[in-house]
Design an enzyme around this catalytic site. Structure first.
Site, PDB file in Angstrom:
ATOM      1  CG  HIS A  15      -4.041   2.463  -5.949  1.00  0.00           C
ATOM      2  ND1 HIS A  15      -4.627   1.420  -6.634  1.00  0.00           N
ATOM      3  CD2 HIS A  15      -3.761   1.988  -4.712  1.00  0.00           C
ATOM      4  CE1 HIS A  15      -4.709   0.364  -5.844  1.00  0.00           C
ATOM      5  NE2 HIS A  15      -4.183   0.678  -4.676  1.00  0.00           N
ATOM      6  CE  LYS A  46      -3.769  -0.397  -0.219  1.00  0.00           C
ATOM      7  NZ  LYS A  46      -4.611  -0.644  -1.428  1.00  0.00           N
TER       8      LYS A  46
END
Length: 350
Positions: free
Chosen positions: A97, A79
């Protein structure tokens, strides 16, 4: 690329994130093939640090990649990175992302550009046809469907807590006497959909399985006639919405729980136009309406973290052979590098 592959596995700083990109048994496999692995201590990783030490990894303090990681190593995580440092000089592998207009994307890419570092985004780890080579989708689907069933049965408590699959399955099998639940899984034949269907069957619910054929000419009445909807569709282009707010007031609606595994809310890819924000571990359920009957949504964007051991081992099994290919100039990683350079070269940062 250097002959010796050097990987530095960093501590995850996101709250509730106990997963690891690489399990200890797969770290051992890489070391046996000549790789050098350094693993940061972690207060939350599901695998204890002594298992990595036993596999032959060097152990270092958490967060030390910033100052101690050598330039030739790849920093491996899952993450987002912490806010510091503001200049990123290393080669990082994680889910950035950063290429689809997501929040904070431009800021992240500017940090790489300013520091001279590189992002090899795990979202770009695909084959020549664009299919993901390593993914958490199955366990996202499993957890998402499980939460929807538990909520429908009044057995979901908050805040959510990490479980093993066996612990979760015990809860799923607690079916009230005489209960007859119906569920539909959209995207039923992808990774997430298969996980969702398996969780539903564990709960004693045989799901309707919908895919592109059913959504192309969607029977909205049939969709609303189910108790539970699990959305696990994966798409890279906008599709006609499955639900709009008009469905909330439909007097024929039986549907009472939506488990949105895909969580494309806020994106052009969102096919569930009935809610506008994700939910989280502290508040996993949002009520969308009370009449003609309540309708709730569960839309948690890190569902596999609820089953960190199973999800990590499955992902690691897919990832470790690909990591070994880093030293070979593999086309798989070249595609990741191409996506990064293209994003850096765009004016809006992706």
């Amino acid at each position: 690329m250097p002959d010796t592959l050097s990987l530095w596995i960093r501590h995850e700083t996101r709250p509730n994130e106990q997963r690891a990109a690489l399990a200890p048994e797969d770290a051992r496999r890489l070391i046996e093939r000549g790789a050098r692995l350094t693993v940061e201590e972690s207060t939350q990783r599901v695998f204890p640090i002594h298992e990595y030490a036993a596999a032959g990894c060097e152990i270092v303090p958490q967060g030390s990649w910033v100052s101690l990681c050598p330039a030739e190593a790849y920093v491996l995580g899952l993450k987002e990175l912490p806010d510091e440092p503001t200049l990123l000089r290393h080669r990082h592998i994680f889910f950035g992302h950063a290429y689809k207009g997501q929040a904070r994307a431009r800021r992240l890419l500017r940090k790489f550009e300013a520091g001279g570092g590189v992002l090899l985004d795990l979202e770009s780890l695909v084959d020549a046809d664009g299919h993901r080579l390593a993914a958490f989708g199955y366990w996202a689907g499993y957890a998402g469907a499980a939460l929807a069933v538990l909520h429908r049965r009044g057995l979901l408590t908050a805040p959510l807590a990490v479980l093993s699959q066996s612990e979760l399955d015990v809860r799923l099998r607690q079916s009230p006497a005489g209960e007859v639940l119906t569920a539909v899984v959209i995207g039923a034949y992808g990774r997430g959909g298969r996980g969702a269907c398996d969780a539903l069957r564990t709960a004693g619910v045989e799901p309707s399985r919908w895919n592109s054929a059913e959504t192309r000419a969607l029977d909205r009445d049939a969709l609303l006639a189910h108790d539970i909807l699990v959305n696990a569709i994966g798409t890279d282009h906008p599709v006609a919405p499955f639900l709009t707010k008009a469905a909330l007031d439909d007097p024929r609606r039986r549907l009472s729980v939506i488990g949105d595994v895909t969580c494309d809310v806020g994106s052009d890819l969102n096919a569930l136009l009935v809610y506008d924000r994700v939910t989280d571990w502290a508040h996993p359920v949002e009520r969308l309406c009370r009449r003609p009957r309540p309708l709730d949504v569960i839309a948690i964007d890190n569902l596999p973290s609820l089953l960190p051991a199973e999800a990590s081992r499955a992902y690691s099994a897919d990832l470790w052979p690909l990591l070994l290919a880093l030293r070979e100039g593999s086309p798989v990683w070249e595609r990741c590098l191409h996506d990064f350079r293209r994003a850096i070269g765009s004016r809006d940062g992706g």
